[in-house]
Scaffold this motif. Structure first.
Motif, PDB file in Angstrom:
ATOM      1  N   GLN A 155      40.588  35.805  34.242  1.00 29.73           N
ATOM      2  CA  GLN A 155      41.625  36.836  34.327  1.00 29.73           C
ATOM      3  C   GLN A 155      41.168  37.928  35.285  1.00 29.73           C
ATOM      4  OE1 GLN A 155      41.963  39.195  30.748  1.00 29.73           O
ATOM      5  NE2 GLN A 155      39.822  38.893  30.226  1.00 29.73           N
ATOM      6  N   ASP A 156      42.131  38.691  35.823  1.00 27.11           N
ATOM      7  CA  ASP A 156      41.830  39.768  36.785  1.00 27.11           C
ATOM      8  C   ASP A 156      40.697  39.372  37.734  1.00 27.11           C
ATOM      9  OD1 ASP A 156      41.871  42.141  38.163  1.00 27.11           O
ATOM     10  OD2 ASP A 156      40.857  43.312  36.602  1.00 27.11           O
ATOM     11  N   GLY A 159      39.626  41.755  40.602  1.00 31.32           N
ATOM     12  CA  GLY A 159      39.102  43.014  40.052  1.00 31.32           C
ATOM     13  C   GLY A 159      37.663  42.852  39.560  1.00 31.32           C
ATOM     14  N   TYR A 160      37.437  41.823  38.743  1.00 28.85           N
ATOM     15  CA  TYR A 160      36.071  41.591  38.239  1.00 28.85           C
ATOM     16  C   TYR A 160      35.125  41.229  39.375  1.00 28.85           C
ATOM     17  CZ  TYR A 160      37.421  41.718  33.282  1.00 28.85           C
ATOM     18  OH  TYR A 160      37.837  42.111  32.034  1.00 28.85           O
TER      19      TYR A 160
END
Ligand code: CTP
Ligand code: CA
Length: 227
Positions: A155-156, A159-160
């Motif tokens: 997920q994301d 971003g991560y």
């Protein structure tokens, strides 16, 4: 990309790559590990050697043949993988493709663990953090000139991946969405997004790990020359 291989654009460079899972012993017959196949790292090692580099491949337990002209060092645990990577320095480029176990049992039991007879109790394992191999090399006095990480996320993803790029002081991170089946972990294909230090991103669509590895190596060769 073809030019990178015909002209041996990585000749004279030492490329260090780690690959595969690590295995963290619980007792003499049991361990904690993950499903990493090592295929992406082995494909990168093969492509780097084809581009003329001297390649050291530090491999966790995997079932893959050693690519031609690649110096392979086999290890089991994260601590051994760290030691082997440090021993391989200096390097011009480090690619951390290994799926390093984040934790290990606080101690490896000397004898095989036994259930308590007559009891149906559960059991608790105490885990401690493993060293971060990539962060260690990227902040080392003999830091490889260019440090590349992988970020396998569900997920994301971007971003991560950006967080890891900055937190670990990397030059580039290769983000990998492992929530989609058929790509990434333990499969033959992959699709990735490269994020550079200045946060520009480049998407490489789904392809075989071999094809993707050649594309990645030629892009990294360009960045090494500009560096
Ligand atoms: N890595 C490493 N040593 C560790 C853990 C991770 O060298 N002990 C490296 C991986 O080889 C990869 C990068 O760090 O290149 C990111 O790994 P990942 O597991 O995605 O990130 P973590 O920092 O472990 O964070 P988390 O698992 O909590 O997402
Ligand atoms: Ca992790």
């Amino acid at each position: 990309a073809a030019e990178c291989f015909e002209r041996g654009l990585l000749a004279g460079r030492h490329i260090l790559i780690n690959a595969g899972p690590t295995r963290e012993a619980i007792d003499p017959v049991r361990y904690i590990s993950n499903h990493s196949s090592g295929k992406m790292g082995f494909a990168l090692a093969e492509a780097a050697a084809e581009a003329g580099a001297r390649v050291t491949l530090v491999a966790g337990p995997v079932n893959l043949p050693t690519p031609a002209r690649v110096q392979r060092v086999d290890v089991v645990s994260a601590q051994q993988m760290l030691d082997a990577c440090l021993a391989a320095l200096p390097a011009d480029l480090f690619i951390a493709s290994a799926a390093v176990a984040d934790y290990r049992p606080d101690a490896c039991a000397e004898q095989k663990l036994k259930k308590t007879p007559g009891s149906d109790d559960g059991m608790t394992l105490t885990l401690v953090r493993n060293p971060d191999i990539l962060a260690t090399l990227a902040s080392h006095s003999e830091r490889p000139g260019f440090c590349v990480g992988f970020a396998a996320e569900t997920q994301d993803v971007l971003g991560y991946a950006r967080d890891k790029l900055q937190r670990k002081n990397l030059d580039l991170i290769i983000a990998n969405d492992v929530s989609q089946s058929g790509i990434g972990f333990n499969s033959d294909d992959n699709a990735v997004t490269l994020i550079d230090r200045d946060l520009t991103s480049t998407h490489l669509p789904q392809a075989s790990k071999q094809k993707l590895a050649r594309d990645l190596i030629s892009r990294l060769a360009t960045r090494l020359d500009r560096h």
